[in-house]
Design an enzyme around this catalytic site. Sequence first.
Site, mmCIF file in Angstrom:
data_model
loop_
_atom_site.group_PDB
_atom_site.id
_atom_site.type_symbol
_atom_site.label_atom_id
_atom_site.label_comp_id
_atom_site.label_asym_id
_atom_site.label_seq_id
_atom_site.Cartn_x
_atom_site.Cartn_y
_atom_site.Cartn_z
ATOM 1 N N ASP A 132 0.747 -0.985 -0.137
ATOM 2 C CA ASP A 132 0.013 0.028 -0.064
ATOM 3 C C ASP A 132 0.769 1.263 -0.052
ATOM 4 O O ASP A 132 1.993 1.204 0.780
ATOM 5 C CB ASP A 132 -0.851 -0.140 1.217
ATOM 6 C CG ASP A 132 -1.826 1.192 1.277
ATOM 7 O OD1 ASP A 132 -3.204 0.627 0.934
ATOM 8 O OD2 ASP A 132 -1.611 2.410 1.417
ATOM 9 N N ASN A 145 -2.710 12.604 -4.523
ATOM 10 C CA ASN A 145 -3.802 13.253 -5.038
ATOM 11 C C ASN A 145 -4.211 14.717 -4.629
ATOM 12 O O ASN A 145 -4.545 15.453 -5.811
ATOM 13 C CB ASN A 145 -4.896 12.161 -5.059
ATOM 14 C CG ASN A 145 -4.994 10.805 -5.491
ATOM 15 O OD1 ASN A 145 -4.031 10.799 -6.787
ATOM 16 N ND2 ASN A 145 -5.317 9.890 -5.004
ATOM 17 N N ASP A 168 -1.929 8.898 -10.809
ATOM 18 C CA ASP A 168 -1.842 7.967 -11.401
ATOM 19 C C ASP A 168 -0.592 7.550 -11.967
ATOM 20 O O ASP A 168 0.042 6.395 -12.280
ATOM 21 C CB ASP A 168 -2.705 8.146 -12.985
ATOM 22 C CG ASP A 168 -4.193 8.176 -12.421
ATOM 23 O OD1 ASP A 168 -4.663 7.623 -11.438
ATOM 24 O OD2 ASP A 168 -4.954 8.784 -13.214
ATOM 25 N N GLU A 202 -4.816 2.225 -4.295
ATOM 26 C CA GLU A 202 -3.248 2.235 -4.222
ATOM 27 C C GLU A 202 -2.686 0.975 -3.551
ATOM 28 O O GLU A 202 -1.494 0.954 -3.302
ATOM 29 C CB GLU A 202 -2.822 3.405 -3.415
ATOM 30 C CG GLU A 202 -3.235 3.477 -1.807
ATOM 31 C CD GLU A 202 -4.678 3.973 -1.493
ATOM 32 O OE1 GLU A 202 -4.644 4.164 -0.188
ATOM 33 O OE2 GLU A 202 -5.372 4.070 -2.364
#
Length: 651
Positions: free
Chosen positions: A526, A534, A543, A569
Amino acid sequence: MPKIFSGEPSPVHPSLQPSLFKIYGALLVFFMVLGGWLAFDLQKGYVKVLADQSYRAMQRSQIIGQSFRTQVLATDYVLRDLLGRIQPQDIVYPDYDRNHAQRMTQLLKEKSDTVPDFFLVVFNKDCVFTATESGDHTGASSKPALCEARKAHAGSGPLVSYVSGAKSASGSSVLMLSRNFTSPTGEFQGGVMAVMELEKAQHWFDSLNLESGDSVALLDDAQILLARRPLLEKSMEEKATDLNIPGLLISTAAQSAALTRLDLDGSERIFGFSQIEGFPFFVAFGFDKSGVIEEWQHRAVELTTGFCILLLLALAVARSQWTMLHQREELRSSEEHFRMLAENMADLVWCTDAQMQFTYVNAADQRVRGFAREEVIGTHIMDNLTPQGKDIFATILQERRELELSSHHGLVLKYELPMNLKNGGEVWIEMTSVPIYDSHGRISGYQGVGRDVSKRRQHEANLLQSKQQLEEQLLEAAEETSALHELATHDALTGLYNRRFLDATLPREFARAKRDGDRLAVIMLDLDHFKLVNDNFSHAAGDKVLVTLADLMKAGARESDLICRYGGEEFAVIMPGMSVDQALERVESWRRQLEEMLVVYGDFKISITLSAGVAVFPDQGDSPGLLLALADQMLYKSKKEGRNRISVCSL
């Protein structure tokens, strides 16, 4: 006028007539058998076309159902993750701690970003909404019947159901997934819920690429229509069919039978049904029947037409033979009798001299080509041919010369070539020619018969074109199937395998490791504080980070390793034959490389780390689900202990 047939004809012997009747009888039996076989073959082809399309419809429904199931499973994973993060004090209403309420709202908002089609809610034991992802609607409660259904639910999976607007708290028709939060003694304390409005499910169906005339629909276990393309607003949320779909699925799979029915919009379609595994929903996919059987109809028309033409030709030939046998004596005594037969034939009859100049043509030549007899007599054969016909005829002349030089005299040559029409066009003629010899054995001329075959050649060209079109359609169908398989098993952003592929593959890899006595390592990864990427740099930058991590893992992976994007993620990796130390070394390499790396996005240089959990069979976990759960627990342990680290299961 020269005679077309050399030698004297023989009279009809009376004993020949019984033989003719036998031949005609045999022809009749032949055409009856041929007609029966043709009808049987067409019927068999019709049934096969419907059965093949029914199988394709079932495959389409399964693919669409699997895609929808993947979305639902991803949402259920988020619900399970929320249950692991929520404590009893988090589901109290009213919540007088403003900061706590904001933290709950923020947690739901973060998780809802991974399942944008669903609205996330936390509720207490009275089914009162204690927190939502938007912060609105807190204090609202579910209908009593729905609340009681949640309390009564004791399954290991989520409670999944369709709820009409009259029964939902929002007043809108929705699809609901919920998981219960229970006390250590098993008492119902509340839970988490994901809600999708039917309008969003309809938008997902509208995005599917369908051929004109085809349809696809989503129904619940009561066969209520939840979504459909093309949309029929008057039929939505109504019972769509009186079929017993579960029983139909069994019988269709056993018999490979085609199910053809009138759809809700009145169109006749070939349907395939599939149940979404583990959930009370069905997908129905229908091919437009008129489009499906169009090719079969064309083939039926062509074969029937060919059969009729063949029958007519056989009758014409039989009738012509009968006529010739009865007129043979008259033709023998009079050249005029021959002229009468030749002038009434549908085929062209002609004669030339040794220099290939026409000395006779019958009236059929004028009917076919338009030239009067006097315009043709005395002209050279080459003058009546198109440029292409002249090239063909030159080849035929060379073949005739070689036959004569090799002492193969009097042989019939059959060929096709284009001739000029008086109106400037061309017509293809099938020619049959034979040389005429004088008393010294030298060629004194040629005679022959011609038949207009333009329509037949056009028909053959049409058949060839139809075959090519069918081959192109089959190629397109194969490409479509390959693309659908790729979409169903791979993550579109990273190119890694998706959650659905992991769910299907992990049990097989586990069974193989157990059978071979081999090790199997499962790693859950993770990205740490990924939401900040973000929020601070944009989702496009996020991304880029995900793709960078995916490329890093693929670069260091073996061919046997399976790397999957688990959701958001999070990533899951299956490593066959890996011990705990080997798996830890591999993951540590990824962690160290990512820690030392800066991901460049525009003018930004992004630094990010990862946390991971490792579990290895047979050291820890005796089932695929437990192995994955232990790796997930180790991941959360790494998170709680400060992130940017790896935790290994010690069971």
